[in-house]
Design a protein around this motif. Structure first.
Motif, PDB file in Angstrom:
ATOM      1  N   UNK A 184      -9.407  -2.623   6.453  1.00  0.00           N
ATOM      2  CA  UNK A 184     -10.703  -2.568   5.769  1.00  0.00           C
ATOM      3  C   UNK A 184     -11.819  -1.919   6.598  1.00  0.00           C
ATOM      4  N   UNK A 185     -11.794  -0.636   6.902  1.00  0.00           N
ATOM      5  CA  UNK A 185     -10.681   0.276   6.698  1.00  0.00           C
ATOM      6  C   UNK A 185      -9.669   0.237   7.835  1.00  0.00           C
ATOM      7  N   UNK A 186     -10.044  -0.381   8.993  1.00  0.00           N
ATOM      8  CA  UNK A 186      -9.121  -0.486  10.123  1.00  0.00           C
ATOM      9  C   UNK A 186      -8.417  -1.831  10.089  1.00  0.00           C
ATOM     10  N   UNK A 187      -7.480  -2.018  11.010  1.00  0.00           N
ATOM     11  CA  UNK A 187      -6.615  -3.193  10.975  1.00  0.00           C
ATOM     12  C   UNK A 187      -7.379  -4.503  11.123  1.00  0.00           C
ATOM     13  N   UNK A 188      -8.437  -4.503  11.941  1.00  0.00           N
ATOM     14  CA  UNK A 188      -9.181  -5.737  12.184  1.00  0.00           C
ATOM     15  C   UNK A 188     -10.571  -5.719  11.562  1.00  0.00           C
ATOM     16  N   UNK A 218      -7.945   6.495  10.468  1.00  0.00           N
ATOM     17  CA  UNK A 218      -7.331   6.735  11.774  1.00  0.00           C
ATOM     18  C   UNK A 218      -7.448   8.200  12.169  1.00  0.00           C
ATOM     19  N   UNK A 219      -7.167   9.091  11.232  1.00  0.00           N
ATOM     20  CA  UNK A 219      -7.186  10.526  11.529  1.00  0.00           C
ATOM     21  C   UNK A 219      -8.577  11.015  11.912  1.00  0.00           C
ATOM     22  N   UNK A 220      -9.614  10.275  11.518  1.00  0.00           N
ATOM     23  CA  UNK A 220     -10.982  10.676  11.836  1.00  0.00           C
ATOM     24  C   UNK A 220     -11.450  10.162  13.200  1.00  0.00           C
ATOM     25  N   UNK A 221     -10.667   9.321  13.845  1.00  0.00           N
ATOM     26  CA  UNK A 221     -11.048   8.765  15.148  1.00  0.00           C
ATOM     27  C   UNK A 221     -10.826   9.836  16.226  1.00  0.00           C
ATOM     28  N   UNK A 222     -11.841  10.168  17.009  1.00  0.00           N
ATOM     29  CA  UNK A 222     -11.677  11.234  18.014  1.00  0.00           C
ATOM     30  C   UNK A 222     -10.519  11.001  18.974  1.00  0.00           C
ATOM     31  N   UNK A 223     -10.285   9.768  19.400  1.00  0.00           N
ATOM     32  CA  UNK A 223      -9.186   9.496  20.325  1.00  0.00           C
ATOM     33  C   UNK A 223      -7.831   9.794  19.689  1.00  0.00           C
ATOM     34  N   UNK A 224      -7.707   9.501  18.415  1.00  0.00           N
ATOM     35  CA  UNK A 224      -6.454   9.800  17.706  1.00  0.00           C
ATOM     36  C   UNK A 224      -6.254  11.304  17.627  1.00  0.00           C
ATOM     37  N   UNK A 229      22.354   6.012   7.075  1.00  0.00           N
ATOM     38  CA  UNK A 229      21.024   6.608   7.118  1.00  0.00           C
ATOM     39  C   UNK A 229      20.193   6.161   5.919  1.00  0.00           C
ATOM     40  N   UNK A 230      20.812   6.101   4.753  1.00  0.00           N
ATOM     41  CA  UNK A 230      20.099   5.654   3.554  1.00  0.00           C
ATOM     42  C   UNK A 230      19.614   4.214   3.718  1.00  0.00           C
ATOM     43  N   UNK A 231      20.458   3.365   4.303  1.00  0.00           N
ATOM     44  CA  UNK A 231      20.072   1.969   4.501  1.00  0.00           C
ATOM     45  C   UNK A 231      18.914   1.857   5.492  1.00  0.00           C
ATOM     46  N   UNK A 232      18.952   2.647   6.551  1.00  0.00           N
ATOM     47  CA  UNK A 232      17.880   2.613   7.549  1.00  0.00           C
ATOM     48  C   UNK A 232      16.560   3.103   6.944  1.00  0.00           C
ATOM     49  N   UNK A 233      16.635   4.144   6.130  1.00  0.00           N
ATOM     50  CA  UNK A 233      15.427   4.625   5.459  1.00  0.00           C
ATOM     51  C   UNK A 233      14.898   3.588   4.476  1.00  0.00           C
ATOM     52  N   UNK A 234      15.789   2.917   3.790  1.00  0.00           N
ATOM     53  CA  UNK A 234      15.365   1.876   2.858  1.00  0.00           C
ATOM     54  C   UNK A 234      14.651   0.738   3.573  1.00  0.00           C
ATOM     55  N   UNK A 235      15.150   0.368   4.745  1.00  0.00           N
ATOM     56  CA  UNK A 235      14.506  -0.697   5.521  1.00  0.00           C
ATOM     57  C   UNK A 235      13.111  -0.276   5.966  1.00  0.00           C
ATOM     58  N   UNK A 236      12.961   0.992   6.355  1.00  0.00           N
ATOM     59  CA  UNK A 236      11.645   1.494   6.750  1.00  0.00           C
ATOM     60  C   UNK A 236      10.693   1.503   5.554  1.00  0.00           C
ATOM     61  N   UNK A 237      11.164   1.971   4.417  1.00  0.00           N
ATOM     62  CA  UNK A 237      10.303   1.991   3.231  1.00  0.00           C
ATOM     63  C   UNK A 237       9.843   0.566   2.871  1.00  0.00           C
ATOM     64  N   UNK A 238      10.741  -0.393   2.970  1.00  0.00           N
ATOM     65  CA  UNK A 238      10.375  -1.777   2.661  1.00  0.00           C
ATOM     66  C   UNK A 238       9.309  -2.288   3.628  1.00  0.00           C
ATOM     67  N   UNK A 239       9.461  -1.956   4.908  1.00  0.00           N
ATOM     68  CA  UNK A 239       8.489  -2.412   5.912  1.00  0.00           C
ATOM     69  C   UNK A 239       7.115  -1.806   5.651  1.00  0.00           C
ATOM     70  N   UNK A 240       7.074  -0.539   5.272  1.00  0.00           N
ATOM     71  CA  UNK A 240       5.799   0.107   4.992  1.00  0.00           C
ATOM     72  C   UNK A 240       5.188  -0.431   3.701  1.00  0.00           C
ATOM     73  N   UNK A 241       6.022  -0.705   2.713  1.00  0.00           N
ATOM     74  CA  UNK A 241       5.518  -1.249   1.448  1.00  0.00           C
ATOM     75  C   UNK A 241       4.889  -2.626   1.639  1.00  0.00           C
ATOM     76  N   UNK A 301      -2.446   2.756  -1.701  1.00  0.00           N
ATOM     77  CA  UNK A 301      -3.765   3.369  -1.561  1.00  0.00           C
ATOM     78  C   UNK A 301      -4.514   2.829  -0.350  1.00  0.00           C
ATOM     79  N   UNK A 302      -4.394   1.529  -0.060  1.00  0.00           N
ATOM     80  CA  UNK A 302      -5.079   0.951   1.099  1.00  0.00           C
ATOM     81  C   UNK A 302      -4.556   1.542   2.397  1.00  0.00           C
ATOM     82  N   UNK A 303      -3.266   1.809   2.448  1.00  0.00           N
ATOM     83  CA  UNK A 303      -2.684   2.397   3.661  1.00  0.00           C
ATOM     84  C   UNK A 303      -3.084   3.858   3.761  1.00  0.00           C
ATOM     85  N   UNK A 304      -3.185   4.564   2.656  1.00  0.00           N
ATOM     86  CA  UNK A 304      -3.653   5.950   2.707  1.00  0.00           C
ATOM     87  C   UNK A 304      -5.088   6.013   3.228  1.00  0.00           C
ATOM     88  N   UNK A 305      -5.939   5.082   2.788  1.00  0.00           N
ATOM     89  CA  UNK A 305      -7.316   5.048   3.301  1.00  0.00           C
ATOM     90  C   UNK A 305      -7.333   4.733   4.790  1.00  0.00           C
TER      91      UNK A 305
END
Length: 216
Positions: free
Chosen positions: A142-146, A189-195, A121-133, A180-184
């Motif tokens: 900027x601020x969306x993906x495209x 995303x959270x402000x999009x009505x469809x989301x 489980x620790x290894x799987x979490x580490x892989x996820x953290x690396x992917x997000x980083x 910080x860029x991912x937090x923005x």
């Protein structure tokens, strides 16, 4: 009207639902016949046996990006692919980063929910953290993906970020840290009505699933 075969906890079902909501496309959400995507009844309709899938007047299609691009080409409403080739390519690229680099690492945590902690489980979490980083360099929202507008490249990310956070908590691990860029990006995303229209039910389904796995 499009029929969307989906389940409450399916991340890719949420991805397609967000796209349909954003475009303002009327759809009817249904559970797969037989109660599961593994059922013979469902496979008789969707031979691939995967979720989500759509039935548009007898035209059956599965795989989330194929569905979203089909809807983009056959329906009006807010565009999900930019007109300019470069942002359009960035939208498709960001969706592939989601599907191939990050979502599989989230899904890899599922077997550990409700199980004793351990090195796997620790290894799987580490892989996820690396992917997000790695995301700020890969996508640079900027601020969306495209660029400045919500697109195909954004549709899967709100459910994925939410699920990643909840799984880390469920496994008793420290919270996932986001640049910080991912937090923005998440705030945008959270402000999009469809989301917002999709995430309430999705979050509730995920919480119920985690409780069931944890014996709650």
């Amino acid at each position: 009207m499009i029929v969307l075969y989906a389940t409450g906890v399916s991340l890719y079902s949420a991805k397609v639902a967000i796209a349909l909501e954003h475009k303002g496309v009327a759809y009817e959400r249904r559970l797969p016949p037989g109660g599961t995507y593994r059922s013979a009844e469902y496979r008789a309709i969707v031979p691939a046996g995967t979720l989500p899938a759509i039935d548009d007047g007898g035209f059956v299609l599965s795989e989330s990006d194929a569905i979203i691009e089909y809807v983009e080409e056959t329906r009006g409403g807010a565009p999900l692919l930019p007109a300019d080739p470069r942002p359009r390519a960035r939208a498709r690229y960001a969706s592939r980063v989601h599907d191939l680099r990050v979502e599989p690492r989230v899904r890899a945590l599922f077997p550990f929910v409700g199980a004793p902690p351990g090195p796997a489980a620790d290894a799987a979490l580490g892989a996820l953290r690396d992917a997000i980083a790695a995301l700020p360099a890969l996508i640079a929202p900027s601020p969306f993906a495209a660029g400045e507008t919500f697109s195909l490249g954004d549709c899967g990310w709100a459910p994925t970020f939410f699920l990643a956070d909840r799984l880390a908590v469920a496994l008793g691990a420290p919270a996932i840290r986001y640049d910080a860029a991912i937090r923005r990006w998440r705030e945008a995303l959270d402000a999009v009505p469809a989301v917002r229209a999709v995430m309430g039910a999705y979050a509730g389904a995920v919480e119920a699933w985690i409780r069931s796995k944890a014996g709650g």
